[in-house]
Design a protein around this motif. Structure first.
Motif, PDB file in Angstrom:
ATOM      1  N   ILE A 185       9.992 -23.120 -21.175  1.00  0.00           N
ATOM      2  CA  ILE A 185       8.558 -23.396 -21.051  1.00  0.00           C
ATOM      3  C   ILE A 185       7.866 -22.295 -20.262  1.00  0.00           C
ATOM      4  O   ILE A 185       6.809 -21.789 -20.656  1.00  0.00           O
ATOM      5  N   LEU A 186       8.458 -21.909 -19.132  1.00  0.00           N
ATOM      6  CA  LEU A 186       7.880 -20.848 -18.307  1.00  0.00           C
ATOM      7  C   LEU A 186       7.827 -19.521 -19.058  1.00  0.00           C
ATOM      8  O   LEU A 186       6.843 -18.774 -18.954  1.00  0.00           O
ATOM      9  N   ALA A 187       8.875 -19.231 -19.824  1.00  0.00           N
ATOM     10  CA  ALA A 187       8.910 -17.986 -20.595  1.00  0.00           C
ATOM     11  C   ALA A 187       7.819 -17.979 -21.665  1.00  0.00           C
ATOM     12  O   ALA A 187       7.114 -16.977 -21.838  1.00  0.00           O
ATOM     13  N   ALA A 188       7.676 -19.103 -22.391  1.00  0.00           N
ATOM     14  CA  ALA A 188       6.650 -19.183 -23.429  1.00  0.00           C
ATOM     15  C   ALA A 188       5.260 -19.043 -22.828  1.00  0.00           C
ATOM     16  O   ALA A 188       4.393 -18.347 -23.369  1.00  0.00           O
ATOM     17  N   PHE A 189       5.047 -19.692 -21.682  1.00  0.00           N
ATOM     18  CA  PHE A 189       3.753 -19.595 -21.006  1.00  0.00           C
ATOM     19  C   PHE A 189       3.497 -18.162 -20.546  1.00  0.00           C
ATOM     20  O   PHE A 189       2.395 -17.621 -20.732  1.00  0.00           O
ATOM     21  N   GLY A 190       4.510 -17.534 -19.961  1.00  0.00           N
ATOM     22  CA  GLY A 190       4.358 -16.174 -19.473  1.00  0.00           C
ATOM     23  C   GLY A 190       4.044 -15.183 -20.586  1.00  0.00           C
ATOM     24  O   GLY A 190       3.165 -14.317 -20.430  1.00  0.00           O
ATOM     25  N   ILE A 191       4.740 -15.313 -21.702  1.00  0.00           N
ATOM     26  CA  ILE A 191       4.498 -14.419 -22.836  1.00  0.00           C
ATOM     27  C   ILE A 191       3.097 -14.621 -23.386  1.00  0.00           C
ATOM     28  O   ILE A 191       2.407 -13.663 -23.767  1.00  0.00           O
ATOM     29  N   ASN A 192       2.645 -15.870 -23.440  1.00  0.00           N
ATOM     30  CA  ASN A 192       1.302 -16.154 -23.947  1.00  0.00           C
ATOM     31  C   ASN A 192       0.238 -15.504 -23.060  1.00  0.00           C
ATOM     32  O   ASN A 192      -0.724 -14.905 -23.557  1.00  0.00           O
ATOM     33  N   VAL A 193       0.416 -15.612 -21.735  1.00  0.00           N
ATOM     34  CA  VAL A 193      -0.536 -14.986 -20.804  1.00  0.00           C
ATOM     35  C   VAL A 193      -0.498 -13.467 -20.963  1.00  0.00           C
ATOM     36  O   VAL A 193      -1.543 -12.795 -21.034  1.00  0.00           O
ATOM     37  N   TRP A 194       0.705 -12.914 -21.012  1.00  0.00           N
ATOM     38  CA  TRP A 194       0.872 -11.470 -21.152  1.00  0.00           C
ATOM     39  C   TRP A 194       0.234 -10.966 -22.443  1.00  0.00           C
ATOM     40  O   TRP A 194      -0.422  -9.903 -22.472  1.00  0.00           O
ATOM     41  N   ALA A 195       0.409 -11.723 -23.532  1.00  0.00           N
ATOM     42  CA  ALA A 195      -0.120 -11.306 -24.830  1.00  0.00           C
ATOM     43  C   ALA A 195      -1.639 -11.252 -24.842  1.00  0.00           C
ATOM     44  O   ALA A 195      -2.233 -10.548 -25.666  1.00  0.00           O
ATOM     45  N   ASN A 196      -2.280 -11.985 -23.951  1.00  0.00           N
ATOM     46  CA  ASN A 196      -3.737 -11.958 -23.868  1.00  0.00           C
ATOM     47  C   ASN A 196      -4.243 -10.939 -22.856  1.00  0.00           C
ATOM     48  O   ASN A 196      -5.316 -10.365 -23.045  1.00  0.00           O
ATOM     49  N   ILE A 197      -3.462 -10.724 -21.800  1.00  0.00           N
ATOM     50  CA  ILE A 197      -3.877  -9.753 -20.785  1.00  0.00           C
ATOM     51  C   ILE A 197      -3.557  -8.320 -21.224  1.00  0.00           C
ATOM     52  O   ILE A 197      -4.387  -7.404 -21.095  1.00  0.00           O
ATOM     53  N   ALA A 198      -2.360  -8.111 -21.735  1.00  0.00           N
ATOM     54  CA  ALA A 198      -1.931  -6.785 -22.187  1.00  0.00           C
ATOM     55  C   ALA A 198      -1.356  -6.929 -23.598  1.00  0.00           C
ATOM     56  O   ALA A 198      -0.136  -6.918 -23.778  1.00  0.00           O
ATOM     57  N   PRO A 199      -2.211  -7.105 -24.591  1.00  0.00           N
ATOM     58  CA  PRO A 199      -1.750  -7.425 -25.945  1.00  0.00           C
ATOM     59  C   PRO A 199      -0.841  -6.377 -26.552  1.00  0.00           C
ATOM     60  O   PRO A 199      -1.084  -5.176 -26.419  1.00  0.00           O
ATOM     61  N   LEU A 200       0.203  -6.860 -27.182  1.00  0.00           N
ATOM     62  CA  LEU A 200       1.098  -5.982 -27.926  1.00  0.00           C
ATOM     63  C   LEU A 200       0.339  -5.388 -29.106  1.00  0.00           C
ATOM     64  O   LEU A 200      -0.501  -6.043 -29.715  1.00  0.00           O
ATOM     65  N   ASN A 201       0.589  -4.163 -29.419  1.00  0.00           N
ATOM     66  CA  ASN A 201      -0.019  -3.497 -30.559  1.00  0.00           C
ATOM     67  C   ASN A 201      -1.538  -3.380 -30.423  1.00  0.00           C
ATOM     68  O   ASN A 201      -2.245  -3.136 -31.392  1.00  0.00           O
ATOM     69  N   GLY A 202      -2.048  -3.641 -29.206  1.00  0.00           N
ATOM     70  CA  GLY A 202      -3.460  -3.362 -28.923  1.00  0.00           C
ATOM     71  C   GLY A 202      -4.458  -4.450 -29.240  1.00  0.00           C
ATOM     72  O   GLY A 202      -5.632  -4.330 -28.879  1.00  0.00           O
ATOM     73  N   LEU A 203      -4.057  -5.523 -29.927  1.00  0.00           N
ATOM     74  CA  LEU A 203      -4.998  -6.576 -30.294  1.00  0.00           C
ATOM     75  C   LEU A 203      -4.482  -7.934 -29.844  1.00  0.00           C
ATOM     76  O   LEU A 203      -3.307  -8.242 -30.016  1.00  0.00           O
ATOM     77  N   THR A 204      -5.374  -8.742 -29.283  1.00  0.00           N
ATOM     78  CA  THR A 204      -4.997 -10.113 -28.936  1.00  0.00           C
ATOM     79  C   THR A 204      -4.889 -10.938 -30.212  1.00  0.00           C
ATOM     80  O   THR A 204      -5.357 -10.526 -31.281  1.00  0.00           O
ATOM     81  N   ILE A 205      -4.301 -12.110 -30.069  1.00  0.00           N
ATOM     82  CA  ILE A 205      -4.181 -13.006 -31.223  1.00  0.00           C
ATOM     83  C   ILE A 205      -5.558 -13.378 -31.750  1.00  0.00           C
ATOM     84  O   ILE A 205      -5.795 -13.401 -32.957  1.00  0.00           O
ATOM     85  N   GLY A 206      -6.490 -13.664 -30.830  1.00  0.00           N
ATOM     86  CA  GLY A 206      -7.842 -14.006 -31.245  1.00  0.00           C
ATOM     87  C   GLY A 206      -8.528 -12.864 -31.968  1.00  0.00           C
ATOM     88  O   GLY A 206      -9.239 -13.077 -32.963  1.00  0.00           O
ATOM     89  N   ALA A 207      -8.318 -11.642 -31.480  1.00  0.00           N
ATOM     90  CA  ALA A 207      -8.931 -10.475 -32.121  1.00  0.00           C
ATOM     91  C   ALA A 207      -8.385 -10.269 -33.531  1.00  0.00           C
ATOM     92  O   ALA A 207      -9.136  -9.944 -34.459  1.00  0.00           O
ATOM     93  N   ILE A 208      -7.084 -10.465 -33.697  1.00  0.00           N
ATOM     94  CA  ILE A 208      -6.481 -10.348 -35.034  1.00  0.00           C
ATOM     95  C   ILE A 208      -7.072 -11.379 -35.974  1.00  0.00           C
ATOM     96  O   ILE A 208      -7.438 -11.088 -37.120  1.00  0.00           O
ATOM     97  N   SER A 209      -7.181 -12.611 -35.488  1.00  0.00           N
ATOM     98  CA  SER A 209      -7.727 -13.692 -36.312  1.00  0.00           C
ATOM     99  C   SER A 209      -9.158 -13.395 -36.724  1.00  0.00           C
ATOM    100  O   SER A 209      -9.529 -13.559 -37.893  1.00  0.00           O
ATOM    101  N   ASN A 210      -9.966 -12.940 -35.768  1.00  0.00           N
ATOM    102  CA  ASN A 210     -11.380 -12.694 -36.060  1.00  0.00           C
ATOM    103  C   ASN A 210     -11.610 -11.419 -36.859  1.00  0.00           C
ATOM    104  O   ASN A 210     -12.649 -11.276 -37.517  1.00  0.00           O
ATOM    105  N   THR A 211     -10.662 -10.489 -36.812  1.00  0.00           N
ATOM    106  CA  THR A 211     -10.817  -9.216 -37.516  1.00  0.00           C
ATOM    107  C   THR A 211     -10.247  -9.273 -38.927  1.00  0.00           C
ATOM    108  O   THR A 211     -10.930  -8.971 -39.912  1.00  0.00           O
ATOM    109  N   PHE A 212      -8.982  -9.668 -39.027  1.00  0.00           N
ATOM    110  CA  PHE A 212      -8.297  -9.648 -40.316  1.00  0.00           C
ATOM    111  C   PHE A 212      -8.555 -10.903 -41.156  1.00  0.00           C
ATOM    112  O   PHE A 212      -8.462 -10.858 -42.387  1.00  0.00           O
TER     113      PHE A 212
END
Length: 265
Positions: free
Chosen positions: A22-49
């Motif tokens: 649970i802690l790992a999943a939460f940590g990765i989710n926070v990290w993915a929004n603060i320092a997104p992999l491949n330069g785009l957050t999940i929300g940005a990908i959804s709204n762009t593509f």
């Protein structure tokens, strides 16, 4: 004595792995929004593509992840307490939540790297273990204490419900990314069909489990879809209508259950 010690060690391992996952999943989710992999957050990908995918909810709907992780973290802390080591319900759950959390982490990576077909497989890797948890715990059917209801059943129910919605959306995103033309059927009609299918899932759960939390998550998602697609009459009315229908159906199911408990005159 040796067998009892081994069982206790297995319980401790299960408790630790559940909390760690649970802690790992939460940590990765926070990290993915603060320092997104491949330069785009999940929300940005959804709204762009996927801005043309009509079943994607309004952005505010994804705030539910705050509630989901609050519930999961509360569950993780509760289940790791020494008094819960031999809890029969948690023993039945086993390591299924660990699998779901690992799949959640994998989903973040593959989605942010825009491997959308793999993201659907990862989403199924979250959904199926959570379905197993739901069935093993008898959420909505087995009577439990108020504490277990709020710290075990409700958090896991909300998580499963949102992943159920997310799976439907992920299917639509994957098909769109693959260039599927819907066999010539209008995308608005396909979206309405997908919404009705989601509503049917929620209604079935209502009939079988009377799970308020599960159904309200679907209502939340349908309202958010209606808000985002307010200019598209078919989708907005279908989503809003399903939200209203689910609330009425839920109220009816609760009242019927209460009446069935009343003593006969």
């Amino acid at each position: 004595m040796k067998q009892s010690t081994k069982a206790l060690d297995r319980d401790k391992l299960r408790q630790f792995l559940n909390l760690a996952a649970i802690l790992a999943a939460f940590g990765i989710n926070v990290w993915a929004n603060i320092a997104p992999l491949n330069g785009l957050t999940i929300g940005a990908i959804s709204n762009t593509f996927f801005r043309e995918v009509l079943i994607v909810p309004a952005n505010y709907a994804f705030a539910i992840w705050g509630l989901i992780y609050l519930g999961l973290l509360s569950f993780g802390v509760y289940q790791v307490l020494p008094a819960q080591a031999q809890n029969p319900s948690l023993r039945r759950m086993g390591y299924l939540l660990v699998v779901a959390c690992l799949a959640q982490i994998a989903w973040v990576f593959v989605f942010q790297y825009q491997w959308f077909t793999l993201s659907l497989l990862a989403m199924l890797g979250i959904l199926l273990p959570l379905l197993g948890v739901y069935r093993r715990l008898g959420i909505g059917t087995n009577r439990v204490s108020r504490l277990e209801k709020w710290l075990i059943h409700i958090p896991l129910s909300i998580y499963l419900a949102w992943i159920s919605v997310a799976t439907i959306v992920n299917v639509a995103l994957t098909l769109y990314s693959l260039g599927w033309n819907g066999w010539g059927i209008d995308s608005q009609l396909w979206t309405a069909i997908a919404l009705v299918a989601g509503g049917a899932i929620a209604a079935i759960v209502t009939m079988g489990h009377r799970d308020i939390a599960f159904v309200l998550v679907f209502v939340w998602a349908f309202v958010a879809i209606a808000v985002r697609q307010a200019n598209i009459f078919l989708i907005a009315t279908t989503a809003a209508g399903l939200a209203i229908a689910l609330i009425l159906f839920l109220v009816f199911s609760i009242l019927r259950r209460q009446n069935s408990r009343l003593p006969s005159p």
